[in-house]
Design an enzyme around this catalytic site. Sequence first.
Site, PDB file in Angstrom:
ATOM      1  N   ASP A 281       1.645 -13.950 -38.851  1.00 31.60           N
ATOM      2  CA  ASP A 281       0.840 -13.790 -40.106  1.00 31.60           C
ATOM      3  C   ASP A 281       1.256 -12.444 -40.848  1.00 31.60           C
ATOM      4  O   ASP A 281       1.079 -11.426 -40.025  1.00 31.60           O
ATOM      5  CB  ASP A 281      -0.382 -14.028 -40.021  1.00 31.60           C
ATOM      6  CG  ASP A 281      -1.211 -13.853 -41.373  1.00 31.60           C
ATOM      7  OD1 ASP A 281      -0.827 -14.569 -42.065  1.00 31.60           O
ATOM      8  OD2 ASP A 281      -1.913 -12.842 -41.416  1.00 31.60           O
ATOM      9  N   GLU A 323       6.131 -14.885 -40.812  1.00 26.44           N
ATOM     10  CA  GLU A 323       5.486 -15.336 -42.179  1.00 26.44           C
ATOM     11  C   GLU A 323       5.664 -14.145 -42.998  1.00 26.44           C
ATOM     12  O   GLU A 323       5.060 -13.113 -42.929  1.00 26.44           O
ATOM     13  CB  GLU A 323       4.038 -15.689 -42.087  1.00 26.44           C
ATOM     14  CG  GLU A 323       3.698 -16.308 -43.603  1.00 26.44           C
ATOM     15  CD  GLU A 323       2.681 -15.466 -44.286  1.00 26.44           C
ATOM     16  OE1 GLU A 323       2.571 -15.481 -45.641  1.00 26.44           O
ATOM     17  OE2 GLU A 323       2.295 -14.418 -43.773  1.00 26.44           O
TER      18      GLU A 323
HETATM   19  C1  GLC Z   1      -0.942 -14.762 -44.950  1.00 33.61           C
HETATM   20  C2  GLC Z   1      -1.614 -15.868 -45.257  1.00 33.61           C
HETATM   21  C3  GLC Z   1      -2.732 -15.837 -46.197  1.00 33.61           C
HETATM   22  C4  GLC Z   1      -3.416 -14.753 -46.057  1.00 33.61           C
HETATM   23  C5  GLC Z   1      -2.845 -13.519 -45.620  1.00 33.61           C
HETATM   24  C6  GLC Z   1      -3.674 -12.476 -45.055  1.00 33.61           C
HETATM   25  O1  GLC Z   1      -0.267 -14.253 -46.169  1.00 33.61           O
HETATM   26  O2  GLC Z   1      -0.977 -17.197 -45.603  1.00 33.61           O
HETATM   27  O3  GLC Z   1      -3.395 -17.116 -46.422  1.00 33.61           O
HETATM   28  O4  GLC Z   1      -4.416 -14.696 -46.998  1.00 33.61           O
HETATM   29  O5  GLC Z   1      -1.843 -13.645 -44.667  1.00 33.61           O
HETATM   30  O6  GLC Z   1      -3.967 -12.591 -43.785  1.00 33.61           O
END
Ligand code: GLC
Length: 650
Positions: A281, A323
């Site tokens: 993430d 991500e």
């Molecule tokens: C990622 C997640 C998102 C979250 C962010 C902070 O982008 O997809 O939902 O707000 O991380 O953890």
Amino acid sequence: MRCAPGDLHDLAAEVLTDSPAHERQLFDLRLDRWFADLHDGLAAVFPAAAVGPLERRLIGTAARAFADRDPELKELDLRRTLDDAWICDPGMIGYATYADRFAGTLAGLGDRLDYLSELGVSYLHLMPLLEPRPGDSDGGYAVADYRRVRADLGDTGDLRALATALRGRGISLVLDLVLNHVAEEHAWAAAARAGDAHYQDYFRLYPDRAEPDAFERTLPEVFPDFAPGNFTWNAEMQRWVWTTFNAFQWDLNWANPDVLVEFAEIILFLANLGVEVVRLDAIAFLWKRLGTNCQNQPEVHALTQALRAVSRIACPALAFKAEAIVGPTDLVHYLGRGVHHGKVSDIAYHNSLMVQIWSMLAAQDVRLAAHALRAIPPIPASTTWVTYVRCHDDIGWAIDDADAAAVGLTGWGHRAFLSDYYSGSFPGSPARGLVFQENPATGDRRISGTAASLCGLDVALQAGPVPGRVGAGLVDAALARVLLGYAMVFGWGGIPVIWMGDELGLRNDPDWASEPGHEEDNRWAHRPRMPWDVAEERQDGATVAGRMFTALRHFATVRASLPYLDATVEAEIPELADPGILPVLRRHPVGVMLQLYNVTAGWRPWPGHLLHAHGLADGVDALSGTLVQIGLDGNLWLAPHASLWIVPRG
Ligand code: GLC
């Protein structure tokens, strides 16, 4: 191959004294195979003197995790090493959902697996389910304990049982690993607040505004609306804390090797519960460098390489998914470019494709998409994309200014058009998205909404079944747009992921703000609870749910049967013949596949000679099962929003 030094082998032998000889041998072979990746990754980040001791700590961790790993998972490790491109298989179909919103608990989810199998799912991303902070936890992305499951969902035993049940059905479990930040309630943050210097060094703390202000000069804001700025004052410590996201999400200090070791342990812990993919993430944000936007720094890739080497040694069945919702040129680095080629994440989100799908649907023009997608460099053959129409987050218009200029648009103007269009304020737009995080300073507006709402289903249903079937016509058109988007993500190559609700054509949840903690965050509009009564209609072709479910299941079945869609082969955008049709070419050694997508509301021609050129003039559209029909005018005509997957006749 640069093998591991003897002392690391000795260390492994010590930890694995009780393991059978063949397992010790396997561990040694893996250690040699991945040692260079580990060493180079660490050496690129940490001072030379720190590298050796760090290697020992990490290999000790890996050996202990390997010794603890279930025999069934060890068998999966062997399978995956024999087939390391398993993530590229056209049979991979993803689904993403919240365990509680889908089925109440992890055990409840176990009772709903037939639904997923019916849809053809082989990859299940369960949204954050580790113990979050109480109250607003940014949808679980503020983790208070990485070794506990959220109490209302079950416990780690339930998680292990679910992972095993999924694996039995050929479904890989995907979980988030939030590694940029922890909740302020996490034990590390609590210890830091209590004055423990060891844990204070886990975070980025500043006594005054000097450094924060210097960083702020080049830092963007992720949540300008509800969490402006990137630093939060903590009165207890009398320190500014780096908080990129919400004030309660404390950024970790990845320059501290202890943080790396902690996360290596957490990754192996999750892998040993049966998690097969970890979603890294917000990985773009891990490393901070003054004078930059503190995203995509080279150290991020070196750290990922080191973590991946550890996991390849202990549990090679585990894949990494990045991500990184960043621009196209930065994005490909997450799958490995240059020295990191094939050594970092195995999977990354194809954010550019997602944005371009929405852009094509709104503009009814493919030229910008073709230009931008062509510019994306090739990715290592063992890696792949998650392709998606939308996810649990908002859509940010990652349209590059130079790409826009190349096709006669301005980046700013086109981004503003997309925000207007998808929030429904552009004249004639049928979309009903919600504006998320409007930033008055930059004019930036992101958009929340389900695929169906962004494609006009609300407006179509409100119009009702009026004489002349206007209402039904609008519903048809809205669903055709959703399905066009999904056909593209199923056809691109990679792992197409359906976000829960889209398979039933669910619209925005009108009650999204009514849950405590959600009031400010309209992303909850597209994170609905699963309406199982609506799901019951999934076989009924007269309902929206039935039409969507059947169509997506059909895409999944057709996709799984087409070797051309193996993601080890890149998708190409060949010459355009019509600004309303996106051609996607897949040249697989078994043959060529040409996909044609009409992004307009009118009929569009595709010249027959361009089918001849690929030997597909007498091909078959795999989606409809019909032969390609070139008309007397020499063209193949595509209906509004039609998708064709043309393959050689079998
Ligand atoms: C990622 C997640 C998102 C979250 C962010 C902070 O982008 O997809 O939902 O707000 O991380 O953890």
